[in-house]
Design a protein around this motif. Structure first.
Motif, PDB file in Angstrom:
ATOM      1  N   ASN A 288     -13.588   8.699   5.974  1.00 45.99           N
ATOM      2  CA  ASN A 288     -13.055   9.564   4.920  1.00 45.99           C
ATOM      3  C   ASN A 288     -13.537  10.994   5.063  1.00 45.99           C
ATOM      4  O   ASN A 288     -13.789  11.680   4.072  1.00 45.99           O
ATOM      5  CB  ASN A 288     -13.470   9.034   3.539  1.00 45.99           C
TER       6      ASN A 288
ATOM      7  N   TYR B 251     -11.717   6.822   9.261  1.00 46.69           N
ATOM      8  CA  TYR B 251     -12.370   5.646   8.675  1.00 46.69           C
ATOM      9  C   TYR B 251     -13.459   6.070   7.698  1.00 46.69           C
ATOM     10  O   TYR B 251     -13.610   5.472   6.622  1.00 46.69           O
ATOM     11  CB  TYR B 251     -12.950   4.769   9.791  1.00 46.69           C
TER      12      TYR B 251
ATOM     13  N   GLN C  38      -7.882   4.800   7.958  1.00 52.19           N
ATOM     14  CA  GLN C  38      -8.137   5.368   6.632  1.00 52.19           C
ATOM     15  C   GLN C  38      -7.578   4.471   5.527  1.00 52.19           C
ATOM     16  O   GLN C  38      -7.908   4.654   4.361  1.00 52.19           O
ATOM     17  CB  GLN C  38      -7.505   6.757   6.531  1.00 52.19           C
ATOM     18  N   PHE C  39      -6.735   3.505   5.891  1.00 51.26           N
ATOM     19  CA  PHE C  39      -6.083   2.648   4.902  1.00 51.26           C
ATOM     20  C   PHE C  39      -6.817   1.312   4.780  1.00 51.26           C
ATOM     21  O   PHE C  39      -7.287   0.749   5.768  1.00 51.26           O
ATOM     22  CB  PHE C  39      -4.619   2.434   5.285  1.00 51.26           C
ATOM     23  N   ASP C  40      -6.874   0.822   3.542  1.00 51.71           N
ATOM     24  CA  ASP C  40      -7.716  -0.329   3.220  1.00 51.71           C
ATOM     25  C   ASP C  40      -7.453  -1.537   4.101  1.00 51.71           C
ATOM     26  O   ASP C  40      -8.381  -2.268   4.457  1.00 51.71           O
ATOM     27  CB  ASP C  40      -7.526  -0.719   1.750  1.00 51.71           C
ATOM     28  N   GLU C  41      -6.176  -1.779   4.438  1.00 51.63           N
ATOM     29  CA  GLU C  41      -5.834  -2.981   5.195  1.00 51.63           C
ATOM     30  C   GLU C  41      -6.523  -2.993   6.563  1.00 51.63           C
ATOM     31  O   GLU C  41      -6.941  -4.049   7.056  1.00 51.63           O
ATOM     32  CB  GLU C  41      -4.305  -3.066   5.398  1.00 51.63           C
TER      33      GLU C  41
ATOM     34  N   ASP D  97     -14.984  -2.624   8.344  1.00 57.27           N
ATOM     35  CA  ASP D  97     -16.176  -2.784   7.503  1.00 57.27           C
ATOM     36  C   ASP D  97     -16.993  -4.020   7.866  1.00 57.27           C
ATOM     37  O   ASP D  97     -18.055  -4.256   7.288  1.00 57.27           O
ATOM     38  CB  ASP D  97     -15.780  -2.889   6.023  1.00 57.27           C
TER      39      ASP D  97
ATOM     40  N   ASN E   1       0.840  -1.193   0.000  1.00 58.47           N
ATOM     41  CA  ASN E   1       0.000   0.000   0.000  1.00 58.47           C
ATOM     42  C   ASN E   1       0.880   1.250   0.000  1.00 58.47           C
ATOM     43  O   ASN E   1       1.501   1.601   1.012  1.00 58.47           O
ATOM     44  CB  ASN E   1      -0.917  -0.006   1.239  1.00 58.47           C
TER      45      ASN E   1
ATOM     46  N   ASN F  11       0.044   4.451  -0.207  1.00 59.29           N
ATOM     47  CA  ASN F  11      -0.432   5.542   0.649  1.00 59.29           C
ATOM     48  C   ASN F  11      -0.069   5.299   2.120  1.00 59.29           C
ATOM     49  O   ASN F  11       0.289   6.224   2.849  1.00 59.29           O
ATOM     50  CB  ASN F  11      -1.942   5.714   0.509  1.00 59.29           C
TER      51      ASN F  11
ATOM     52  N   LYS G 254      -9.147  -0.671   7.259  1.00 59.74           N
ATOM     53  CA  LYS G 254     -10.553  -0.373   6.984  1.00 59.74           C
ATOM     54  C   LYS G 254     -11.334  -1.661   6.719  1.00 59.74           C
ATOM     55  O   LYS G 254     -12.517  -1.771   7.075  1.00 59.74           O
ATOM     56  CB  LYS G 254     -10.658   0.566   5.777  1.00 59.74           C
ATOM     57  N   PHE G 255     -10.649  -2.647   6.151  1.00 59.82           N
ATOM     58  CA  PHE G 255     -11.268  -3.946   5.884  1.00 59.82           C
ATOM     59  C   PHE G 255     -11.848  -4.547   7.161  1.00 59.82           C
ATOM     60  O   PHE G 255     -12.954  -5.084   7.177  1.00 59.82           O
ATOM     61  CB  PHE G 255     -10.224  -4.889   5.272  1.00 59.82           C
ATOM     62  N   TYR G 256     -11.101  -4.462   8.255  1.00 61.25           N
ATOM     63  CA  TYR G 256     -11.595  -4.992   9.531  1.00 61.25           C
ATOM     64  C   TYR G 256     -12.800  -4.192  10.015  1.00 61.25           C
ATOM     65  O   TYR G 256     -13.775  -4.747  10.534  1.00 61.25           O
ATOM     66  CB  TYR G 256     -10.500  -4.939  10.596  1.00 61.25           C
TER      67      TYR G 256
END
Length: 981
Positions: A978, A976, A515-518, A524, A481, A483, A520-522
């Protein structure tokens, strides 16, 4: 449950006892005088308690406020409240608010008494309650500065690590508190060790008082002290608690017994329990309380009722655990007799034997690998006969043992989900390793020293290896990642050469990572998913609390140039090390009896009060071991208020037998003793043998499970019962919070994330609490005490408590403003004190599936007019200030809430509420009141609106997010969502 006699009569009325047996009926209707209900496993104890309370209320007309019910756990209290409220509703009994009854654990009930009478206590408002970790960490922080300076303290602490020393002192202080042994007599004793302990205990008490803290064990001692020192309070509660019911009496301790007999002057004391299921000696519980209960009263006065008909287990299982308790004189192990240390009883199965196949089996192999395979195959063979894995439970002495952890890992790798929240797996979870790794990488100076081995002495090899693994996991994320990598490098550069104060600490960095997908996945994760899928987001919430705990304990709100290096070292070398070594429990869901899609791995203690269709009992290598503290035992011999009870050499045997009796009696349809067998060393004790010699005669009598001989399709497996617990929702912290932002509500209220950027509430709390002190003085008929000088005292005490609790401060000018608002209210209302009828009135509505609660600040009367008042420590809002739309929305919400409160006041007191008012303490220029007339027609509509909100919450509908930028600005979840910009 069946009975030929369904109905009983009293006072000319008909009371339906439904399914009660004769023994249960006797227990339900024996209300006056002392009663001992000996309730074996699965004999309908909770049903009996519920029906007894309903009988007292409906048939005998007893005011619910005169009933005191103490339970062992909060969950048991919630279950009682749920079942009582449901039973009252089914009988169409209205105007009884069970939420106001004194039903709860001893600790919660004692805390309620302290809280309601805080002005009589040496404690102050804003009391800081410490859990077990907080207590140990508090002692650790004072170890070097206070405790280690005590002469001869080494005779207690020895040569151990600092964290272990803190643990030893925790155990000793709690034990002394529960036995009501104070430090003064200990200090005077001619024993270097006990004198040192007395001095340490005295210092600990002083430190607690100075910081307005209370530990778990001290709650009861403070309550008992309050009752002993304040005769008027004691009389008040003795007159209120005419009837007392104590559940799980076998697990009560000395101070709890003292509280019971202090609070009761009628001897209408009903204790319920099973001496065979006494498990908590290590927490200070004593079996003597239940065994000697009858002796507390004149001979023949106490009625003993035995519930022995078991509705839980099939006959084979009942026979097995009866045999376990009765046949204790064999050649396999040193024989023993229970003598007078057990209430004689034999459990009788209600169910009939319907199949020839045995309901008690063993599953064993000669190696661990083969045993794992056989357990897995047994589960696979059960799959065609059960509906869900949650019908299966594994019970161990400890789920942290290698036996339990290795089996759990094997099952999960082979597709069988495992629910084991107490297995110490928290720090091994992927999401926690990644988060710890990212936090380590954010501090390059610490990382550099770590790689050079400068922290090895503190971290030791296990934690050092763990940190290395965490960094490796985090580096994988960074490589994937861009970002995240960019954000990390920017922070590393800032932290490497920090020369200025920052506006964040660990918690701020933690929330930025979402804010980062890794990560944010948790976040969600849907809460509709099973507990295994929810585990990452639940663990993230737990981690946020740990960070908040660290920052609170060390008064860290932001990183500064001065504290930066020290904070890193303290966090990674000490705080996380202590958590890592002690273990963290994962999330436990009370809303489900057993989470779907998983087999449960529980400690035997944890399983108490539960039942499962299929139970595997492990930990069969165990033997009786002594589990008492030698220092505490010495102190008790000198200062205990009563002589020892059970023979010292027999205690470990008795406790061992009771522990596994609880384990065996959890099974409904199939009980399996499971182990990887192992030969022991030569000799009569066969040390190292699995199963141990203490299980040998019972274990050897069982058939080994063989799928070619035993078909699980012949068995009828019960379903796991529903938890069916009513949740309580508050108008302010639930209804209003959900309507403000459902996503924020989900994160903070449902998942329990600990907020950092919480909008400051100190000013409002300070004003509110000091006005509350004024009202309490009025209600105590101490109007003359309400002087400017006394207001200053109350104000200063409240401010000190809030500073300690919230770890923040107000500017001197702001403090003067707050105090001025209080004094202005007092000056303008001094001639109306006689109108005040009650303050801080708690209210609630009982609905079929939930309870709504709220609190009114003030109830007043003026002639025949009754009004309710809520205080707002702010300026009175106007359309010009907020805008018309926002103003209308805010006022409408207040009006609806007060309409419901007015309705509940009318129901509670039988009065007509004329008006509802909001009083704005900071209003200087215009009328500080907003007044609403009561509108009965609106109440049902408002209740329905609130009910709809609760239904959204219960259906886990959290998709709505606020569009109000002011709410987002102060919310940690803005990264989270955004909305950080």
């Amino acid at each position: 449950m069946e009975s030929n006699e369904k109905l009983i009569y009293g006072d000319g009325q008909l009371f339906n006892l439904g399914r009660a047996t004769n023994a249960q009926k006797e227990a339900i209707t024996s209300v006056n005088g002392p009663v001992l209900i000996s309730a074996g496993p699965g004999t309908g104890k909770t049903f009996t308690l519920v029906q007894r309370i309903i009988y007292m209320i409906e048939e005998l007309g007893i005011d619910p406020n005169h009933i005191f019910v103490a339970t062992f756990t909060n969950k048991a209290a919630k279950e009682l409240l749920t079942r009582i409220s449901n039973e009252l509703m089914s009988r169409n009994i209205k105007n009884i608010n069970v939420n106001e009854m004194y039903i709860g654990t001893f600790h919660s009930l004692c805390y309620r008494i302290i809280r309601d009478n805080i002005e009589y206590s040496e404690l102050n408002k804003n009391l800081i309650m410490m859990d077990a970790f907080d207590q140990q960490y508090f002692i650790y922080n004072h170890l070097q500065s206070d405790f280690e300076k005590i002469e001869n303290i080494e005779t207690i602490l020895g040569e151990r690590g600092v964290w272990k020393k803190a643990e030893i002192l925790c155990t000793l202080f709690n034990g002394l508190t529960e036995e009501i042994i104070g430090p003064k007599r200990m200090i005077q004793l001619d024993s270097l060790q006990i004198k040192a302990l007395g001095e340490a205990f005295q210092i600990y008490r002083r430190l607690l008082k100075g910081s307005n803290r209370i530990d778990f064990s001290s709650i009861q001692s403070h309550c008992l002290g309050l009752l002993r020192n304040e005769p008027k309070l004691l009389q008040k509660y003795q007159e209120q608690f005419v009837y007392m019911m104590i559940d799980e009496y076998q697990d009560t301790n000395y101070i709890q017994e003292q509280l019971i007999f202090k609070l009761s002057k009628t001897n209408n004391i009903c204790v319920v329990g099973d001496d065979d299921q006494a498990l908590y000696r290590f927490r200070g519980a004593t079996i003597r309380n239940i065994l000697e209960f009858k002796n507390k009263f004149p001979k023949g006065e106490c009625k003993e009722i035995k519930l022995v008909e078991n509705f839980r287990s099939v006959p084979d299982i009942v026979d097995f655990y009866n045999k376990w308790m009765h046949e204790t004189e064999t050649d396999s192990f040193p024989p023993f007799k229970w003598d007078k240390f057990r209430l004689e009883k034999t459990i009788i199965p209600h169910k009939k034997k319907e199949i020839e196949a045995p309901a008690v089996l063993r599953v064993s192999e000669r190696t661990e690998e083969k045993w794992h395979q056989k357990v897995l195959q047994t589960i696979r063979n059960l799959e065609g006969s059960i509906l869900d894995y949650n019908q299966i439970a594994f019970l161990f002495n400890s789920v942290k043992s290698e036996e339990a952890k290795n089996l759990a890992n094997f099952l999960e790798k082979n597709g069988v989900g495992v629910y084991s929240p107490r297995s110490n797996m928290f720090f091994e979870r992927k999401e926690i390793r990644q988060m710890v790794g990212m936090l380590l990488l954010l501090f390059p100076n610490y990382c550099s020293d770590f790689q050079l081995g400068k922290h090895t002495e503190w971290l030791q090899s296990e934690l050092e290896s763990y940190y290395t693994e965490c960094v490796g996991d985090a580096l994988k994320l960074i490589r994937e990642n861009y970002n995240l990598s960019k954000w990390l490098k920017a922070n590393q550069e800032r932290h490497k050469h920090l020369e200025e104060n920052l506006d964040y600490a660990f918690s701020g960095l933690f929330y930025e990572l979402f804010q980062f997908d890794e990560f944010k996945f948790y976040m969600d994760t849907s809460l509709d998913k099973g507990i295994s899928d929810q585990r990452p987001i639940r663990n993230m919430a737990i981690f946020s609390k740990l960070l908040a705990k660290f920052e609170y304990n060390h008064r860290i709100s932001v990183f500064t140039h001065k504290n930066f290096q020290w904070v890193q070292t303290q966090f990674f070398n000490n705080f996380l090390r202590f958590l890592f070594s002690g273990g963290i429990e994962e999330y436990q869901d009370e809303s489900e009896y057993a989470p779907k899609g998983c087999v449960s791995f529980l400690t035997i203690h944890q399983s108490k009060g539960m039942e499962f269709p299929v139970v595997f009992v492990g930990s069969l290598k165990r033997s009786p071991i002594k589990n008492t503290n030698p220092i505490l035992e010495r102190v008790k011999k000198y200062f205990s208020n009563r002589e020892s009870f059970e023979p010292e050499e027999q205690i470990k045997i008795f406790d061992f037998w009771r522990l596994y009796y609880v384990a065996f009696s959890r099974a409904q349809d199939l009980l399996i003793l499971a182990c990887a067998e192992k030969e022991g060393r030569p000799g009569p004790a066969a040390q190292g043998r699995i199963p141990s010699i203490y299980f040998k005669p019972y274990y050897n009598s069982l058939i080994e499970y063989d799928s070619t001989q035993i078909d699980f399709n012949e068995y009828k497996f019960s379903l796991v019962k529903n938890a069916d617990l009513k949740e309580t929702y508050a108008f302010t912290t639930d209804i209003s919070a959900y309507e403000r932002c459902a996503m924020q509500y989900k994160m903070y209220r449902i998942l329990g994330f600990s907020p950092v950027r919480d909008a400051s509430t100190m000013f409002g709390s300070l004003v509110h609490e000091t006005i509350e002190d004024v009202h309490r003085a009025v209600l105590r008929n101490e109007i003359d005490s309400i002087t400017d000088k006394q207001i200053d005292v109350w104000f200063d005490e409240n401010y000190k408590g809030l500073v300690d609790r919230q770890n923040s401060y107000l500017q001197p000018r702001t403090l003067e403003t707050a105090k001025g608002q209080v004094k202005k209210y007092v000056d303008t209302h001094r001639d109306k004190w006689s109108h005040i009828q009650e303050a801080e009135v708690e209210l609630s509505i009982i609905e079929p599936n939930f309870i709504l609660k709220g609190q009114i600040d003030l109830l007043k009367t003026d002639g025949n007019d009754v009004e309710i008042m809520d205080f707002k420590a702010e300026r009175k809002p106007t359309p010009e200030m907020l805008g018309q739309v926002e103003y209308d929305k805010k006022i409408s919400q207040y009006r609806k809430q007060l309409q419901v409160y007015a309705y509940l006041i009318e129901q509670k007191y039988g009065v007509d509420v004329k008006r509802m008012r909001l009083y704005y303490t900071n209003e200087k220029e215009i009328d500080p009141y907003i007044t609403f007339e009561k509108d009965n027609a609106e109440v049902d509509k408002v209740v329905n609106e609130f009910t709809s909100v609760v239904e959204h919450i219960q259906s886990k509908n959290f998709n709505q997010r606020t569009s109000n930028v002011h709410i987002c600005r102060d919310c940690d979840m803005r990264f989270y969502c955004n909305r950080a910009k």
